[in-house]
Design a protein around this motif. Structure first.
Motif, PDB file in Angstrom:
ATOM      1  N   GLU A 168      18.915  -3.504 -18.486  1.00 12.78           N
ATOM      2  CA  GLU A 168      18.270  -2.751 -19.560  1.00 12.78           C
ATOM      3  C   GLU A 168      19.156  -2.805 -20.797  1.00 12.78           C
ATOM      4  O   GLU A 168      20.351  -2.490 -20.747  1.00 12.78           O
ATOM      5  N   MET A 170      19.297  -2.568 -25.413  1.00 15.13           N
ATOM      6  CA  MET A 170      18.666  -2.220 -26.691  1.00 15.13           C
ATOM      7  C   MET A 170      19.210  -3.183 -27.738  1.00 15.13           C
ATOM      8  O   MET A 170      20.364  -3.624 -27.655  1.00 15.13           O
ATOM      9  N   ASP A 190      11.159  -4.931 -21.603  1.00 18.38           N
ATOM     10  CA  ASP A 190      11.154  -3.477 -21.747  1.00 18.38           C
ATOM     11  C   ASP A 190      12.328  -2.956 -22.564  1.00 18.38           C
ATOM     12  O   ASP A 190      12.642  -1.755 -22.528  1.00 18.38           O
ATOM     13  N   LEU A 192      14.734  -1.543 -25.452  1.00 19.56           N
ATOM     14  CA  LEU A 192      14.569  -0.582 -26.536  1.00 19.56           C
ATOM     15  C   LEU A 192      14.906  -1.313 -27.843  1.00 19.56           C
ATOM     16  O   LEU A 192      15.995  -1.875 -27.982  1.00 19.56           O
ATOM     17  N   LEU A 222      17.796   6.479 -32.866  1.00 27.62           N
ATOM     18  CA  LEU A 222      18.111   5.787 -31.621  1.00 27.62           C
ATOM     19  C   LEU A 222      18.481   6.789 -30.536  1.00 27.62           C
ATOM     20  O   LEU A 222      18.075   6.645 -29.370  1.00 27.62           O
ATOM     21  N   ARG A 225      15.332   8.260 -29.036  1.00 26.52           N
ATOM     22  CA  ARG A 225      14.609   7.331 -28.162  1.00 26.52           C
ATOM     23  C   ARG A 225      15.355   7.116 -26.856  1.00 26.52           C
ATOM     24  O   ARG A 225      14.736   6.899 -25.808  1.00 26.52           O
ATOM     25  N   LEU A 226      16.672   7.181 -26.891  1.00 30.03           N
ATOM     26  CA  LEU A 226      17.442   7.089 -25.656  1.00 30.03           C
ATOM     27  C   LEU A 226      17.159   8.288 -24.752  1.00 30.03           C
ATOM     28  O   LEU A 226      17.034   8.143 -23.528  1.00 30.03           O
ATOM     29  N   ARG A 229      14.150   7.931 -22.721  1.00 28.72           N
ATOM     30  CA  ARG A 229      14.306   7.003 -21.591  1.00 28.72           C
ATOM     31  C   ARG A 229      15.188   7.567 -20.487  1.00 28.72           C
ATOM     32  O   ARG A 229      15.488   6.886 -19.510  1.00 28.72           O
TER      33      ARG A 229
END
Length: 259
Positions: A168, A170, A190, A192, A222, A225-226, A229
């Motif tokens: 994962e 970003m 997927d 970010l 940011l 948005r983290l 998740r």
């Protein structure tokens, strides 16, 4: 990590550096010390390398080497101003019993070599070169994916992309060539995606332990948005060190001891 005892901006080798702007070394040390303390509070061990006079950028430890599965590929810098940092970091690892390789080609450590569960992502375009990517693949025995950086403000991969956990990530799409954006979409559908505002405050120059993500405090979008998740972002003020073109990740070389 390396304490910024000798930090200053006396030359310009990236767009963030301006020798005409004054640098407060004491403030840089204080900001760095807060980051160092935070890692301990989060339960991480931090080893220190002694800063050397005449190497003001040595604080950016991420550039000093790349460590994967306990093996250390040293750094070879493009700019002569930083050339002595590579041998200094490699000697630190040799003295502690790590298997090391003195690089033949330019690679600027974890500035341009970021490790996910499946790949080593390798930046090029401003500093590291494709031959250095191939050298990393042969040494680590992991697939290396080359990515072309196109915006000089994001001159190292770790200013444009961060590994969050496993595979994962970003990243800032605008920092990459069209072909590299296509590769990232294919490998990490997927991921970010950071917007321009967060990228420009170095929000992607971040460190994640799989839960906590330490990043510049100015990257508020940011961070939000983290949280969505399931990560726990922690904002840090490293504004004085940003004058040299680095932030959280630049100050942190990750030692991956095992596969």
């Amino acid at each position: 990590m390396c304490r910024p005892t000798h930090f200053d901006v006396t030359y310009a080798i990236n767009p963030w550096m301006d020798p005409a702007k004054p640098v407060d070394t004491d403030l840089a040390v204080a900001q760095w010390e807060r980051l160092h303390a935070l890692y301990g509070e989060l339960g991480h061990r931090v080893d220190l390398i002694d800063p050397l006079p005449g190497l003001p950028d040595m604080v950016y430890a991420a550039n000093g080497a790349t460590v994967v599965d306990g093996r250390v590929l040293g750094a070879r810098f493009r700019n002569t101003e930083r050339a002595a940092e590579g041998p200094a970091y490699l000697e630190w690892f040799r003295a502690r019993g790590f298997e090391t390789r003195d690089p033949e080609y330019v690679n600027e450590g974890e500035g341009d070599l970021l490790t996910t569960a499946s790949y080593v992502l390798a930046g090029r375009g401003f500093r590291s070169v494709a031959d250095g990517h191939a050298e990393a693949q042969e040494f680590f025995g992991r697939p290396v994916v080359g990515l072309e950086l196109v915006d000089p403000r994001f001159y190292h991969l770790d200013t444009a992309l961060a590994v969050l956990d496993g595979d994962e990530i970003m990243y800032n799409p605008e920092a990459f060539s069209a072909g590299s954006r296509a590769v990232l979409r294919r490998l990490f559908p997927d991921a970010l995606l950071a917007d321009r505002a967060d990228a420009e405050v170095f929000g992607l120059n971040a460190i994640s332990d799989g839960l906590h993500v330490v990043l510049p405090e100015a990257a508020v979008g940011l961070a939000s948005r983290l949280r969505e998740r399931g990560f726990r972002p922690i904002g840090m003020d490293l504004s004085e060190l940003l004058k040299g073109g680095g932030s959280v990740k630049c100050c942190t070389l990750e030692i991956r001891a095992t596969a």
